[in-house]
Scaffold this active site. Structure first.
Site, PDB file in Angstrom:
ATOM      1  CG  HIS A  82      -1.781   1.214   1.299  1.00 45.03           C
ATOM      2  ND1 HIS A  82      -3.006   1.242   0.664  1.00 45.03           N
ATOM      3  CD2 HIS A  82      -1.625   2.424   1.865  1.00 45.03           C
ATOM      4  CE1 HIS A  82      -3.558   2.431   0.842  1.00 45.03           C
ATOM      5  NE2 HIS A  82      -2.743   3.171   1.566  1.00 45.03           N
ATOM      6  CG  ASP A 161     -12.029   3.554   4.739  1.00 46.02           C
ATOM      7  OD1 ASP A 161     -11.615   4.447   5.515  1.00 46.02           O
ATOM      8  OD2 ASP A 161     -11.666   3.463   3.561  1.00 46.02           O
ATOM      9  NE  ARG A 168     -10.545  10.606   7.872  1.00 41.86           N
ATOM     10  CZ  ARG A 168      -9.652   9.807   7.301  1.00 41.86           C
ATOM     11  NH1 ARG A 168      -9.996   8.624   6.830  1.00 41.86           N
ATOM     12  NH2 ARG A 168      -8.391  10.179   7.223  1.00 41.86           N
ATOM     13  CB  SER A 183      -8.756   5.246   6.582  1.00 42.51           C
ATOM     14  OG  SER A 183      -8.985   5.219   5.208  1.00 42.51           O
ATOM     15  CE  LYS A 187      -8.547   2.202   2.264  1.00 41.03           C
ATOM     16  NZ  LYS A 187      -9.060   3.539   2.453  1.00 41.03           N
TER      17      LYS A 187
END
Ligand code: URA
Length: 428
Positions: A82, A161, A168, A183, A187
């Site tokens: 990620h 999320d 947000r 968040s 995931k």
């Protein structure tokens, strides 16, 4: 339990229980807790933070708010990466084939571009025929056969999320470390991989502008992943300047393929090898040195390129087919001589968006051919009138808007700036 009491506790910086957090996430996901109360909660978290225990409870409740991918059939081989978001970041297109060529299973769901940052799914869609959506059976069969399957987010994963992130975004509460940690990690946990490497970007093009906050974010994500039984590593990398030379979807695919074909793109190569080595060490149980040697060999021998060819063709694409080409292009020339002392990555990303490489709203269409090819980077000396970059887009009007924004990203000075470290830290 009562949402007002939860907001009140956070407003006074008191610690919420796991049960309170689970109640809140479940109620918000079902639409029973309204957006205005959740917004108040996010703002209270923004100012008062969360303990590690609260952040872990929020992460786990959000991960379990929808479907969870079960990759256990791949044992310890499943890997995921990620990036916290950058400009010119095409590393997944290179790390995936390297790791798969070394025996890992890169079965991954990727996102689309967000703001000035690009997204892997948009890049892949610039390859004619590439299918970013596969049925679960196709996804697992391809991961099993080829070692890579890379698709867009499907199904009902982490709906909490999705709702919270949208809220947000419009309540100025994105840049809160506990909210970013929960968040991202919700995931990653729902996506099921056993081994996860995080590329935490730091600098003008990243969410985290300084080393201290990047380090805090990285170490909290690593801790939460480990507490949930995953093998974790995080690499903090420089995003003060764009990564590589290409920014924009098809241009980035071209650059990723060029690296796989053996072209030397030093910063991109270094970060890809570092990320791939962490994943190989975790999924193959090797030392860091052995993993690095395996990654380099996969890249230099052409094994990673062969893996990319197999993967893209299995998903309907052809890496030898021409990529979309822009209708209009313009060279941007230096207004004075000197060293490029700063190239603000966020402004370069915004310029690429203005050219059509990104979206202003989620329904905007992307121009896959649009973007920027840098000819000079931070630290380089340029003479007045020398070409700095080439902008690619579909119209003169967009070229003018892109040029203004691109030039605003640059600082040219008589002093050569100190070179920034590309890999700032590695956390395991
Ligand atoms: N990326 C995410 O997925 N979530 C955040 O909160 C920030 C970046």
């Amino acid at each position: 339990m009562d949402m007002l009491e939860i907001i009140r506790k956070k407003k006074h910086a008191r610690v919420l229980t796991k049960e309170e957090i689970e109640y809140m996430v479940a109620g918000f996901s079902r639409g029973e807790i309204p957006d205005y109360q959740m917004s108040a909660f996010c703002m209270a978290v923004y100012f008062n933070g969360m303990t590690d225990g609260e952040t872990a409870a929020l992460t786990s409740a959000m991960a379990r708010s929808g479907d969870m991918l079960d990759l256990s059939r791949f044992g310890c081989a499943s890997v995921d990466k990620h990036s916290t978001g950058g400009v010119g970041d095409k590393t997944s297109l290179i790390v995936g084939p390297i790791v798969a060529a070394c025996g890992g299973v890169f079965a991954k769901m990727s996102g689309r571009g967000l703001g000035h940052t690009g997204g892997t799914v948009d890049k892949l869609e610039s390859i004619a025929g590439y299918r970013t959506s596969l049925s679960p059976e196709e996804f697992f069969a391809q991961a099993e056969k080829c070692g890579i399957a890379l698709i867009g987010q499907t199904g009902n994963m982490t709906p909490a999320d999705k709702k919270l992130y949208a809220l947000r975004d419009v309540t100025e509460t994105v840049d809160s470390i506990p909210l970013i940690v929960s968040s991202i990690m919700s995931k990653k946990l729902a996506a099921g991989a056993h081994n996860i490497v995080l590329d935490v970007k730091c600098g003008s093009g990243a969410f985290m502008k300084d080393g201290e906050s990047a380090h805090a974010l990285a170490s909290k994500m690593v801790d939460i992943g480990k507490a949930c039984g995953r093998n974790m590593a995080a690499i903090i990398t420089d995003m003060d300047t764009p990564l590589g030379f290409a920014v924009g979807n098809a241009l980035e695919v071209e650059e990723a393929l060029a690296l796989l074909r053996g072209e030397d793109i030093p910063d991109l190569r270094e970060i890809c090898l570092a990320l791939a080595s962490e994943l190989i060490a975790m999924c193959r149980g090797t030392s860091a040195e052995e993993a690095r040697a395996m990654a380099e060999n996969a890249l230099c021998s052409g094994a990673a390129l062969a893996k990319a060819r197999e993967w893209i063709s299995a998903q309907g694409g052809d890496i030898d087919a021409p990529l979309p080409k822009a209708k209009a292009a313009r060279e941007i020339r230096a207004e004075k001589s000197g060293y490029i002392s700063h190239m603000n990555a966020e402004a370069v990303g915004r310029a690429a968006c203005l050219l059509g490489a990104g979206r202003k709203t989620k329904d905007d269409e992307i121009d896959f051919a649009a973007g920027i090819v840098l000819l000079k980077k931070t630290g380089d000396f340029v003479r007045e009138g020398e070409a700095l970059a080439v902008l690619h887009t579909s119209s003169e009007e967009k070229l003018c808007a892109g040029e203004r924004e691109f030039l605003s990203a640059l600082e040219i000075s008589s002093e050569k700036a100190n070179k920034k470290k590309l890999i700032i830290d590695i956390l395991r």
